[in-house]
Scaffold this motif. Structure first.
Motif, PDB file in Angstrom:
ATOM      1  N   SER A  21      21.688  67.640-112.942  1.00 48.22           N
ATOM      2  CA  SER A  21      20.697  66.648-113.328  1.00 48.22           C
ATOM      3  C   SER A  21      19.628  67.262-114.222  1.00 48.22           C
ATOM      4  O   SER A  21      19.219  66.669-115.233  1.00 48.22           O
ATOM      5  CB  SER A  21      20.062  66.025-112.084  1.00 48.22           C
ATOM      6  N   ALA A  22      19.169  68.460-113.872  1.00 51.55           N
ATOM      7  CA  ALA A  22      18.142  69.132-114.677  1.00 51.55           C
ATOM      8  C   ALA A  22      18.673  69.462-116.066  1.00 51.55           C
ATOM      9  O   ALA A  22      17.971  69.287-117.073  1.00 51.55           O
ATOM     10  CB  ALA A  22      17.671  70.401-113.967  1.00 51.55           C
ATOM     11  N   MET A  23      19.918  69.933-116.129  1.00 52.64           N
ATOM     12  CA  MET A  23      20.510  70.274-117.423  1.00 52.64           C
ATOM     13  C   MET A  23      20.670  69.034-118.294  1.00 52.64           C
ATOM     14  O   MET A  23      20.305  69.041-119.480  1.00 52.64           O
ATOM     15  CB  MET A  23      21.871  70.947-117.225  1.00 52.64           C
ATOM     16  N   TYR A  24      21.167  67.953-117.709  1.00 49.75           N
ATOM     17  CA  TYR A  24      21.406  66.748-118.500  1.00 49.75           C
ATOM     18  C   TYR A  24      20.091  66.114-118.953  1.00 49.75           C
ATOM     19  O   TYR A  24      19.996  65.563-120.044  1.00 49.75           O
ATOM     20  CB  TYR A  24      22.230  65.749-117.689  1.00 49.75           C
ATOM     21  N   ARG A  25      19.092  66.245-118.089  1.00 47.91           N
ATOM     22  CA  ARG A  25      17.774  65.704-118.445  1.00 47.91           C
ATOM     23  C   ARG A  25      17.209  66.434-119.660  1.00 47.91           C
ATOM     24  O   ARG A  25      16.566  65.824-120.521  1.00 47.91           O
ATOM     25  CB  ARG A  25      16.832  65.835-117.248  1.00 47.91           C
ATOM     26  N   SER A  26      17.457  67.739-119.737  1.00 49.97           N
ATOM     27  CA  SER A  26      16.966  68.513-120.888  1.00 49.97           C
ATOM     28  C   SER A  26      17.779  68.218-122.136  1.00 49.97           C
ATOM     29  O   SER A  26      17.249  68.234-123.253  1.00 49.97           O
ATOM     30  CB  SER A  26      17.000  70.015-120.579  1.00 49.97           C
ATOM     31  N   GLU A  27      19.075  67.936-121.961  1.00 50.55           N
ATOM     32  CA  GLU A  27      19.945  67.668-123.104  1.00 50.55           C
ATOM     33  C   GLU A  27      19.795  66.231-123.610  1.00 50.55           C
ATOM     34  O   GLU A  27      19.899  65.978-124.814  1.00 50.55           O
ATOM     35  CB  GLU A  27      21.407  67.919-122.715  1.00 50.55           C
ATOM     36  N   VAL A  28      19.586  65.286-122.675  1.00 49.68           N
ATOM     37  CA  VAL A  28      19.492  63.862-123.017  1.00 49.68           C
ATOM     38  C   VAL A  28      18.205  63.314-122.395  1.00 49.68           C
ATOM     39  O   VAL A  28      18.212  62.820-121.264  1.00 49.68           O
ATOM     40  CB  VAL A  28      20.720  63.077-122.501  1.00 49.68           C
ATOM     41  N   PRO A  29      17.056  63.416-123.086  1.00 50.89           N
ATOM     42  CA  PRO A  29      15.768  63.002-122.510  1.00 50.89           C
ATOM     43  C   PRO A  29      15.752  61.569-121.996  1.00 50.89           C
ATOM     44  O   PRO A  29      15.045  61.268-121.029  1.00 50.89           O
ATOM     45  CB  PRO A  29      14.796  63.182-123.681  1.00 50.89           C
ATOM     46  N   ALA A  30      16.542  60.672-122.610  1.00 54.23           N
ATOM     47  CA  ALA A  30      16.560  59.282-122.149  1.00 54.23           C
ATOM     48  C   ALA A  30      17.058  59.174-120.714  1.00 54.23           C
ATOM     49  O   ALA A  30      16.728  58.210-120.012  1.00 54.23           O
ATOM     50  CB  ALA A  30      17.438  58.438-123.071  1.00 54.23           C
ATOM     51  N   TYR A  31      17.836  60.160-120.260  1.00 52.46           N
ATOM     52  CA  TYR A  31      18.291  60.168-118.866  1.00 52.46           C
ATOM     53  C   TYR A  31      17.110  60.299-117.917  1.00 52.46           C
ATOM     54  O   TYR A  31      17.071  59.671-116.855  1.00 52.46           O
ATOM     55  CB  TYR A  31      19.289  61.309-118.652  1.00 52.46           C
ATOM     56  N   GLY A  32      16.118  61.105-118.291  1.00 50.91           N
ATOM     57  CA  GLY A  32      14.915  61.235-117.471  1.00 50.91           C
ATOM     58  C   GLY A  32      14.160  59.924-117.386  1.00 50.91           C
ATOM     59  O   GLY A  32      13.655  59.551-116.319  1.00 50.91           O
ATOM     60  N   THR A  33      14.074  59.208-118.509  1.00 53.46           N
ATOM     61  CA  THR A  33      13.445  57.883-118.505  1.00 53.46           C
ATOM     62  C   THR A  33      14.193  56.948-117.576  1.00 53.46           C
ATOM     63  O   THR A  33      13.594  56.162-116.825  1.00 53.46           O
ATOM     64  CB  THR A  33      13.437  57.303-119.937  1.00 53.46           C
ATOM     65  N   LEU A  34      15.503  57.028-117.613  1.00 55.12           N
ATOM     66  CA  LEU A  34      16.343  56.192-116.762  1.00 55.12           C
ATOM     67  C   LEU A  34      16.089  56.478-115.280  1.00 55.12           C
ATOM     68  O   LEU A  34      15.977  55.560-114.468  1.00 55.12           O
ATOM     69  CB  LEU A  34      17.808  56.453-117.109  1.00 55.12           C
ATOM     70  N   LEU A  35      15.981  57.749-114.928  1.00 53.08           N
ATOM     71  CA  LEU A  35      15.711  58.116-113.532  1.00 53.08           C
ATOM     72  C   LEU A  35      14.384  57.525-113.058  1.00 53.08           C
ATOM     73  O   LEU A  35      14.280  57.007-111.937  1.00 53.08           O
ATOM     74  CB  LEU A  35      15.684  59.638-113.377  1.00 53.08           C
ATOM     75  N   SER A  36      13.375  57.599-113.902  1.00 50.78           N
ATOM     76  CA  SER A  36      12.065  57.060-113.534  1.00 50.78           C
ATOM     77  C   SER A  36      12.119  55.549-113.352  1.00 50.78           C
ATOM     78  O   SER A  36      11.530  54.994-112.415  1.00 50.78           O
ATOM     79  CB  SER A  36      11.028  57.421-114.608  1.00 50.78           C
ATOM     80  N   LEU A  37      12.842  54.876-114.238  1.00 53.26           N
ATOM     81  CA  LEU A  37      12.977  53.430-114.155  1.00 53.26           C
ATOM     82  C   LEU A  37      13.714  53.020-112.885  1.00 53.26           C
ATOM     83  O   LEU A  37      13.289  52.092-112.185  1.00 53.26           O
ATOM     84  CB  LEU A  37      13.723  52.911-115.389  1.00 53.26           C
ATOM     85  N   VAL A  38      14.785  53.713-112.572  1.00 50.01           N
ATOM     86  CA  VAL A  38      15.561  53.393-111.367  1.00 50.01           C
ATOM     87  C   VAL A  38      14.714  53.626-110.113  1.00 50.01           C
ATOM     88  O   VAL A  38      14.733  52.814-109.181  1.00 50.01           O
ATOM     89  CB  VAL A  38      16.852  54.232-111.321  1.00 50.01           C
ATOM     90  N   ALA A  39      13.951  54.707-110.086  1.00 48.34           N
ATOM     91  CA  ALA A  39      13.090  54.985-108.933  1.00 48.34           C
ATOM     92  C   ALA A  39      12.051  53.875-108.759  1.00 48.34           C
ATOM     93  O   ALA A  39      11.764  53.440-107.626  1.00 48.34           O
ATOM     94  CB  ALA A  39      12.400  56.338-109.115  1.00 48.34           C
ATOM     95  N   GLU A  40      11.508  53.399-109.867  1.00 45.89           N
ATOM     96  CA  GLU A  40      10.511  52.321-109.829  1.00 45.89           C
ATOM     97  C   GLU A  40      11.135  51.034-109.274  1.00 45.89           C
ATOM     98  O   GLU A  40      10.550  50.366-108.406  1.00 45.89           O
ATOM     99  CB  GLU A  40       9.983  52.090-111.238  1.00 45.89           C
ATOM    100  N   VAL A  41      12.311  50.681-109.766  1.00 46.14           N
ATOM    101  CA  VAL A  41      12.992  49.455-109.320  1.00 46.14           C
ATOM    102  C   VAL A  41      13.396  49.567-107.857  1.00 46.14           C
ATOM    103  O   VAL A  41      13.239  48.614-107.077  1.00 46.14           O
ATOM    104  CB  VAL A  41      14.213  49.162-110.208  1.00 46.14           C
ATOM    105  N   ASN A  42      13.903  50.718-107.449  1.00 47.11           N
ATOM    106  CA  ASN A  42      14.321  50.893-106.053  1.00 47.11           C
ATOM    107  C   ASN A  42      13.135  50.756-105.101  1.00 47.11           C
ATOM    108  O   ASN A  42      13.230  50.125-104.046  1.00 47.11           O
ATOM    109  CB  ASN A  42      14.990  52.253-105.864  1.00 47.11           C
ATOM    110  N   SER A  43      12.013  51.344-105.475  1.00 52.76           N
ATOM    111  CA  SER A  43      10.814  51.261-104.634  1.00 52.76           C
ATOM    112  C   SER A  43      10.347  49.816-104.500  1.00 52.76           C
ATOM    113  O   SER A  43      10.017  49.345-103.397  1.00 52.76           O
ATOM    114  CB  SER A  43       9.702  52.125-105.243  1.00 52.76           C
ATOM    115  N   ARG A  44      10.350  49.093-105.610  1.00 49.61           N
ATOM    116  CA  ARG A  44       9.928  47.692-105.595  1.00 49.61           C
ATOM    117  C   ARG A  44      10.891  46.841-104.763  1.00 49.61           C
ATOM    118  O   ARG A  44      10.473  45.963-104.008  1.00 49.61           O
ATOM    119  CB  ARG A  44       9.867  47.171-107.028  1.00 49.61           C
TER     120      ARG A  44
END
Length: 465
Positions: A21-44
């Motif tokens: 996950s850390a490697m892919y996040r560094s290679e594809v920054p949009a993946y990090g944005t996706l993780l944050s969005l999913v965490a936000e939706v799951n919490s809600r």
């Protein structure tokens, strides 16, 4: 002094999943944005659906949601596939299911490496959908030979990785230092390389045969092409992606939105066009581009029985006769409407799904429940008395049509490239070096074990003790 005691396969898998996950996040920054969005939706979602949160807590699966993800990798030779099986075994991941994607115009067949036991899944449910390229489906014999020669010459595993796999097999596991080194060495297999191992001319010809063929053959290693976090509300994520600068594919793959989720729903953002370099005729590097890696999100529902899966497949087929999703998304509304209308024939109530034998459930005693001696031998009686509860068993696997839909969408196929389907599970298993686990048998055993545990709990012997 560090202990030589072996650490668990679950711990190695967890470390590898985090490193990936850390490697892919560094290679594809949009993946990090996706993780944050999913965490936000799951919490809600958990805040607005206390019943769902309670059920996840009761089944000890709440904590795994935030850690859950799957990846996908494509290899080019039977030898690569067989070694990957050995690599994943060190992490407690085993091949489950066989998928022939050639039926949907993608020249691969696949399996999913994943943990299979309940305890292992709760600790870390990381999965890797692994596809083997089928060069036999490419009509150009000369191109097949060039591709095969290119794949034969490459080595996708480091010497250190091979050494540690052999050590783990010989010793029955790895110590702490070796396990850390194993993760570091294996992650190199999944890393992105921007220098192609083929000329621009060969790349173009491979690309013309099929974009996925070019992706598998043209590079030093089988780079991870996506990582997928699990959301509790995929429709909300799909709607919010554009607000976060991410363009989603036009339709969500899989079943429609439901009160009681079934199987698997997936969406993704478009694959990246990335700068790569090719060797020219004089041996110098020249600039080019390649499209392969993307971001994906999934929402998982209940595992269906063969009867439930047959109903699902029939309804999906009926939907696609009415409206098949266009690559450019032009008929997205028509398809979504047809899907929702057709799937009204599939019960959207847990009790009805269970009573009709459409899904697999895990049964457990209700805390504090007591029954008389005469009522403890029949599951349905125990349920009616409120002594036993049932919860859906999560579908841990994949759907061939959905996987192909994601592949096609993200490889940019405007027109479908057709191949003659030639299912060959036995051949795949021979290349793999093992049989794949039948998912239906596996879910049925999980359900059966839970039923037997309930009956033992309420047996006279249990009560007497």
């Amino acid at each position: 002094m560090k202990s030589d005691r072996h650490i668990s396969a679950d711990a190695i898998r967890g470390a590898f999943s985090s490193a990936m996950s850390a490697m892919y996040r560094s290679e594809v920054p949009a993946y990090g944005t996706l993780l944050s969005l999913v965490a936000e939706v799951n919490s809600r979602t958990l805040d607005t659906q206390p019943g769902l949160k309670q059920r996840l807590e009761q089944t000890d699966t709440l904590d795994r949601i935030s850690e859950e993800r799957h990846g996908a990798i494509r290899v080019g030779t039977p030898e690569e596939l067989s070694m990957l099986r050995r690599v994943f075994a060190v992490m407690g991941m085993y091949p489950v299911g066989y998928y022939d994607l050639s039926e949907a115009g993608v020249p691969v067949h696949s399996t999913a490496f994943r943990p299979v036991g309940d305890a292992a899944l709760k600790i870390n449910p990381f999965r890797v959908f692994t596809s083997l390229l089928r060069l036999d489906l490419i009509g150009d014999a000369a191109l097949r030979e060039e591709a095969a020669a290119t794949l034969k010459a490459r080595r996708i595993f480091t010497p250190g990785a091979l050494e540690l796999v052999e050590k783990a097999e010989a010793q029955g596991g790895l110590g702490e230092e070796d396990a850390a080194r194993f993760v570091k060495e294996i992650i190199e297999t999944f890393r992105w390389h921007d220098q192609a191992s083929v000329s621009s001319d060969l790349y173009r010809r491979l690309h013309d045969a099929h974009r996925l063929v070019a992706d598998v053959v043209s590079f030093k290693g089988p780079h991870i092409n996506h990582l997928t976090p699990r959301t509790l509300d995929i429709d909300a994520v799909q709607e919010l992606m554009p607000d976060h600068g991410i363009a989603p594919k036009a339709v969500i793959e899989g079943p429609p939105s439901r009160t009681c989720p079934i199987l698997l729903r997936q969406t993704s953002f478009k694959a990246l066009e990335e700068q790569v370099s090719f060797r020219n005729a004089t041996g110098e590097w020249e600039k080019g581009s390649h499209t392969a890696r993307f971001g994906e999100i999934e929402q998982r529902g209940i595992a269906l029985t063969p009867k439930g899966r047959a109903l699902y497949d029939r309804l999906l087929t009926e939907t696609r006769k009415l409206a098949r999703p266009a690559a450019d998304g032009s008929n997205a509304e028509a398809y979504i409407s047809a899907l929702a209308n057709t799937f009204k024939a599939f019960p959207d109530d847990w009790a009805a799904i269970r009573e009709q034998g459409l899904g697999y459930f895990r049964y457990s005693p209700v805390s504090g429940a007591k029954v008389s001696t005469g009522d403890n031998s029949d599951l349905e009686t125990l349920i009616a008395l409120g002594a036993v509860q049932f919860d859906p068993i999560v579908y841990e696997d994949f759907l061939p049509v959905s996987a192909a839909g994601i592949f096609q969408s993200n490889l940019g196929d405007g027109a479908s490239q057709q191949f003659s389907a030639s299912p060959s599970q036995k051949e795949f298993e021979a290349h793999l070096g093992a049989a794949v686990l039948d998912e239906f048998e596996h879910y049925a055993r999980l359900e059966k074990d839970s039923v037997e545990a309930c009956l033992r709990h309420f047996s006279p012997v249990a009560l007497a003790s």
